[in-house]
Scaffold this motif. Structure first.
Motif, short mmCIF file in Angstrom:
data_model
loop_
_atom_site.label_atom_id
_atom_site.label_comp_id
_atom_site.label_asym_id
_atom_site.label_seq_id
_atom_site.Cartn_x
_atom_site.Cartn_y
_atom_site.Cartn_z
N ALA A 335 25.16 1.27 -34.95
CA ALA A 335 24.71 0.22 -34.67
C ALA A 335 25.93 -1.07 -34.64
CB ALA A 335 23.70 -0.36 -35.46
N CYS A 336 25.81 -1.85 -33.73
CA CYS A 336 26.61 -3.22 -33.73
C CYS A 336 26.33 -3.99 -34.53
CB CYS A 336 27.04 -3.79 -32.46
SG CYS A 336 28.16 -2.60 -31.27
N ALA A 337 27.18 -4.85 -35.19
CA ALA A 337 26.72 -5.77 -36.38
C ALA A 337 26.09 -7.24 -35.63
CB ALA A 337 27.63 -6.35 -37.28
N PRO A 338 24.79 -7.55 -36.09
CA PRO A 338 24.39 -8.62 -35.16
C PRO A 338 25.30 -9.94 -35.10
CG PRO A 338 22.73 -7.71 -36.65
CD PRO A 338 23.90 -6.86 -36.93
N TRP A 339 25.65 -10.23 -36.47
CA TRP A 339 26.55 -11.43 -36.49
C TRP A 339 27.83 -11.44 -35.56
CZ3 TRP A 339 31.74 -12.36 -38.28
CH2 TRP A 339 32.52 -11.12 -38.98
N GLN A 341 27.83 -9.34 -32.97
CA GLN A 341 26.89 -9.63 -31.29
C GLN A 341 26.72 -11.00 -31.11
OE1 GLN A 341 23.60 -7.25 -32.24
NE2 GLN A 341 24.37 -5.50 -31.19
N GLY A 342 26.20 -11.73 -31.89
CA GLY A 342 26.03 -13.22 -31.75
C GLY A 342 27.44 -13.66 -31.21
N ALA A 343 28.43 -13.57 -31.76
CA ALA A 343 29.64 -14.18 -31.20
C ALA A 343 29.92 -13.90 -29.92
CB ALA A 343 30.82 -13.96 -32.31
N ILE A 344 29.86 -12.63 -29.52
CA ILE A 344 30.20 -12.07 -28.23
C ILE A 344 29.04 -12.70 -27.21
CG2 ILE A 344 30.05 -9.95 -26.70
CD1 ILE A 344 31.34 -8.32 -28.91
N ALA A 345 27.80 -12.75 -27.73
CA ALA A 345 26.91 -13.39 -26.80
C ALA A 345 27.21 -14.91 -26.34
CB ALA A 345 25.30 -13.15 -27.27
N ILE A 373 34.55 1.33 -42.16
CA ILE A 373 35.20 0.35 -43.01
C ILE A 373 34.77 -1.03 -42.60
CG2 ILE A 373 37.23 1.97 -43.59
CD1 ILE A 373 38.72 0.59 -41.51
N THR A 374 34.31 -1.33 -41.41
CA THR A 374 33.93 -2.75 -41.36
C THR A 374 33.09 -3.04 -40.02
OG1 THR A 374 35.13 -4.85 -40.88
CG2 THR A 374 35.81 -3.12 -39.24
N ASP A 375 32.31 -4.16 -39.94
CA ASP A 375 31.46 -4.43 -38.90
C ASP A 375 32.03 -4.35 -37.67
OD1 ASP A 375 29.52 -4.59 -40.68
OD2 ASP A 375 29.36 -6.80 -40.81
N ILE A 376 31.39 -3.80 -36.69
CA ILE A 376 31.97 -3.80 -35.22
C ILE A 376 31.01 -4.50 -34.26
CG2 ILE A 376 32.96 -1.44 -35.72
CD1 ILE A 376 30.97 -0.18 -33.73
N ALA A 377 31.59 -4.82 -33.07
CA ALA A 377 30.78 -5.02 -31.96
C ALA A 377 31.92 -5.18 -30.65
CB ALA A 377 30.47 -6.51 -32.04
N MET A 378 31.10 -4.99 -29.78
CA MET A 378 31.96 -4.88 -28.28
C MET A 378 31.20 -5.61 -27.04
SD MET A 378 32.11 -0.63 -28.03
CE MET A 378 33.02 -0.76 -26.60
N ALA A 417 32.84 -17.36 -38.27
CA ALA A 417 31.78 -16.81 -39.12
C ALA A 417 32.20 -15.85 -40.21
CB ALA A 417 30.86 -16.00 -38.15
N ALA A 418 33.16 -15.20 -39.85
CA ALA A 418 33.72 -14.47 -41.22
C ALA A 418 34.00 -15.34 -42.47
CB ALA A 418 34.84 -13.67 -40.69
N VAL A 419 34.59 -16.44 -42.47
CA VAL A 419 35.06 -17.40 -43.24
C VAL A 419 33.72 -18.00 -43.83
CG1 VAL A 419 36.04 -19.57 -43.86
CG2 VAL A 419 37.39 -17.96 -42.47
N ALA A 420 32.61 -18.07 -43.19
CA ALA A 420 31.35 -18.57 -43.64
C ALA A 420 30.50 -17.67 -44.37
CB ALA A 420 30.61 -19.26 -42.34
N ARG A 421 30.82 -16.33 -44.18
CA ARG A 421 29.72 -15.23 -44.70
C ARG A 421 29.99 -15.15 -46.13
NH1 ARG A 421 27.78 -11.18 -41.41
NH2 ARG A 421 28.45 -9.68 -42.95
#
Length: 421
Positions: A335-339, A341-345, A373-378, A417-421
């Motif tokens: 599963a791709c990470a929602p946060w 995915q939101g950046a890509i959208a 090892i980390t969240d992904i998205a495509m 977003a990574a900094v804000a998480r």
């Protein structure tokens, strides 16, 4: 590639990316067909070229212990965890030019745009051109990304190619030390996420008249060897009512697989079939064929396999045959990470495309390994006719321009977003 956000000519940059795809497309073991597989002379030429482009983009580069080409721009953030972008540069036999390399070249272009903008990112940016996603040479796909994820299997070193060369020997010949492959591994605390741009390898975006899409998940898949056993006999001397023809039974099952999968949401493919003993005047006594199953979820795939097994039992029963289905590969849905995915959208919408459709990937990708090892998205990019793994693979410069614009925006948003998480 130059420009600030106020003056970026994405069309021109896309044309440069397309030309780079052509450059890589000419690096092949076969002058008439694109073939560039893991740890070959062609692989090294392509890797060196990609590393040179990374350097031009302002990245500090290195080749890791698995042969992946890597680059990093810290933007003054020191050793802070990085956002990783990547794809692969190896190919299948008789490949197209965009499966893998387009994603690598888009990542390099994004890195250069951000470097030249002077604004940098809130986190370091890393790039990776994976050495072996397809598994064409040794049959162990994703070995480059599994090495980076710290999940490389030592048993793979004993795998051999068509010429009998072991994976270990090929690595040594390439200039790598197999005993140091674990040095390619990254820790979870070194990365904030992974993004990949890739052609869709399917027709959904084209059918929707859209250039770009967001990947929801990467398919679960299994591969099997199916064996149907009958009785070899003389083609002329054996009456039909005494035949136990393995090929006729296998053929019936192949058709059944298509019927089961086409109505149940699972994708089933028979890509290789071998008949024994193989004489033109001999009734086939044994048939082996491959079965590739893919689905959005494991329960869907398992349900399809159960139906296929039931069909095999029924066919074997009324034809007096034996059957066996042996699994030799599996991958679970990713599963791709929602946060992310939101950046890509958001990046897609920034191009003016009003929709950012979610599509589950029917093909496997390096993100399946990196997810360990980390969240992904495509980000998916439209390809003509959905054709991939073939010379007819095609994208337009206009779609690549939109992909570059969307990818840059997605990277900037992901970093923030990574900094804000």
């Amino acid at each position: 590639m130059t420009g600030t956000p106020e003056q970026v000519d994405y069309q021109q940059l896309a044309a440069e990316i397309m030309e780079r795809c052509e450059v890589l497309g000419r690096i092949s073991a076969d002058p008439d067909h694109l073939v560039r597989v893991h740890l070959t002379a062609e692989h090294k030429i392509a890797a060196n070229q990609v590393e040179e482009w990374m350097k031009r983009a302002g990245l500090q580069t290195w080749t890791d212990a698995a042969g992946n080409v890597c680059g990093r721009n810290e933007f003054g953030r020191g050793s802070a965890p990085a956002l990783l972008l990547g794809s692969h540069i190896d190919t299948v036999p008789d490949a197209g030019k965009y499966d893998g390399p387009l994603g690598v070249l888009l990542a390099i272009a994004v890195a250069e745009l951000i470097n030249n903008s002077g604004s940098g990112l809130d986190v370091p940016l890393e790039l990776v051109a994976f050495s072996d996603e397809e598994g064409t040479r040794f049959g162990n796909g994703l070995s480059g990304s599994y090495a980076l994820a710290g999940a490389f299997e030592p048993a793979w070193w004993d795998y051999t190619d068509a010429d009998g060369i072991t994976f270990r020997q090929a690595a040594i010949d390439y200039g790598l030390d197999p005993d140091k492959v674990n040095e390619a591994a990254r820790r979870a605390d070194e990365l904030v996420g992974y993004l990949e741009a890739h052609i869709e390898q399917g027709p959904l975006l084209e059918d929707a008249d859209l250039a770009l899409g967001v990947v929801s998940s990467i398919a679960t898949g299994t591969r099997h060897t199916v064996t149907i056993t009958g009785q070899a006999g003389h083609a002329g001397g054996t009456p039909y009512d005494r035949r136990h023809d393995a090929l006729v039974g296998a053929s019936e099952l192949v058709v059944g697989i298509e019927q089961i999968c086409s109505t149940g949401g699972t994708i089933g493919t028979v890509g290789r079939l071998q008949v024994y003993p193989g004489g033109v005047n001999v009734i086939p006594g044994r048939v082996e064929f491959s079965l590739d199953l893919r689905a959005e979820t494991s329960p869907q795939r398992e349900a399809a396999l159960a139906e296929i097994e039931a069909a095999a039992a029924e066919i074997a029963g009324h034809r007096g045959l034996g059957w066996e289905i042996e699994q030799f590969y599996t991958s679970h849905e990713t599963a791709c990470a929602p946060w992310l995915q939101g950046a890509i959208a958001a990046g897609i919408r920034a191009t003016g495309q009003s929709e950012a459709p979610m599509i589950w990937s029917r093909a496997g990708h390096d993100g399946m390994a990196i997810d360990k090892i980390t969240d992904i998205a495509m980000l998916f990019i439209r390809c003509a006719g959905g054709i991939s793994h073939a010379p007819q693979e095609s994208v337009t410069v206009e779609d690549v321009a939109l992909a570059l614009e969307a990818y840059e925006e997605a990277v900037r948003r992901s970093a923030a977003a990574a900094v804000a998480r």
